[in-house]
Scaffold this active site. Structure first.
Site, PDB file in Angstrom:
ATOM      1  N   CYS A 125       0.810  -1.220   0.000  1.00 55.52           N
ATOM      2  CA  CYS A 125       0.000   0.000   0.000  1.00 55.52           C
ATOM      3  C   CYS A 125       0.846   1.274   0.000  1.00 55.52           C
ATOM      4  O   CYS A 125       0.690   2.145  -0.856  1.00 55.52           O
ATOM      5  CB  CYS A 125      -0.974  -0.002   1.177  1.00 55.52           C
TER       6      CYS A 125
ATOM      7  N   HIS B  71      -2.420   1.128   6.709  1.00 51.42           N
ATOM      8  CA  HIS B  71      -2.820   1.063   5.305  1.00 51.42           C
ATOM      9  C   HIS B  71      -3.131   2.476   4.825  1.00 51.42           C
ATOM     10  O   HIS B  71      -3.612   3.317   5.601  1.00 51.42           O
ATOM     11  CB  HIS B  71      -4.063   0.188   5.124  1.00 51.42           C
TER      12      HIS B  71
ATOM     13  N   ASN C 138      -5.695   2.220  -4.204  1.00 56.65           N
ATOM     14  CA  ASN C 138      -4.705   1.676  -3.279  1.00 56.65           C
ATOM     15  C   ASN C 138      -4.195   0.338  -3.782  1.00 56.65           C
ATOM     16  O   ASN C 138      -4.749  -0.249  -4.709  1.00 56.65           O
ATOM     17  CB  ASN C 138      -5.321   1.505  -1.883  1.00 56.65           C
TER      18      ASN C 138
END
Length: 236
Positions: free
Chosen positions: A145, A197, A209
């Site tokens: 990520c 994240h 993402n």
């Protein structure tokens, strides 16, 4: 006087008899890995301009240029073979021209920030479908990520920290209600407020993402994502 007329006539005939060399244009010659020269420079320059980063336009058709061509071909519903023939070249020229026209029309009112945001989102979206790889920071290896966020911004001249929780410390805080495209959005899967994240907000309640299950993809910030949402930062 008669001699002068004869001389002028002779020069005119000579001029029209000289061979002319046609100027080569992109698409006249098939370009592929190993090709070199000004046609490759033109190809690389145009790919970079329309958002398919192939690095420096050095005139050498290598693997990075091939990947940029494949990404462009996929995005424009062409055969994704990495070869630049007439069809790919014509499509690239059209996209290049259209972007030039659009920028010419919008440049009087477009701010540098808007231009940068557009470039970042274009870069991010061209990697949709690239696989997830823990610790990955490039399309060739895959992304995690924060590696994806780091790479996209790096390609646009902005260097961020490598880790998501460190990325959450840069820029300025943005409330959820005031999110703008290009903002960084952060989440805590553990639910303890510790960032683990992140992604890039693309507008309309969505963000892009590198997901561990789907690779680079776009999600809507629905009930689940809101439940693990931590905050957002603006770095542009």
């Amino acid at each position: 006087m008669k001699k002068k007329i004869i001389l002028v006539f002779f020069l005119i005939c000579l001029m029209f008899s000289l061979p002319t060399t046609a100027m080569a244009t992109l698409g006249d010659v098939l370009l592929k890995v190993g090709s070199k020269g000004p046609d490759v420079v033109e190809l690389q320059t145009k790919l970079n301009y329309v958002g398919y980063n192939v690095g420096k336009a050095d005139g050498v058709f290598g693997n990075l240029t091939k990947q940029g061509v494949i990404n462009f071909q996929k995005a424009n519903k062409l055969t994704a073979d990495g070869l630049v023939g007439q069809r790919t070249a014509k499509t690239l020229n059209n996209v290049y021209f259209q972007k030039q026209q659009t920028q010419t029309q919008t440049s009087p009112t477009q701010t540098p920030t808007q231009s940068k945001v557009d470039s970042i989102l274009t870069t991010a979206k061209q990697y949709i479908g690239v696989k997830y790889q823990w610790g990955g920071t490039s399309p060739s290896t895959g992304f995690d990520c924060s590696g994806f966020v780091y790479y996209v911004f790096k390609q646009n001249g902005i260097t961020l920290p490598r880790i998501s929780r460190d990325q959450y410390t840069v820029g300025t805080y943005v409330s959820f209600e005031n999110l703008r495209p290009g903002d960084l959005v952060f989440f805590s899967f553990a639910g303890n407020g510790v960032v683990d994240h992140d992604g890039i907000y693309v507008g309309n309640g969505q963000f892009i993402n590198a997901s561990s299950s789907k690779g680079v993809t776009i999600y809507s910030i629905g009930p689940y994502w809101k439940s693990v949402y931590v905050g957002a930062r603006r770095v542009i």
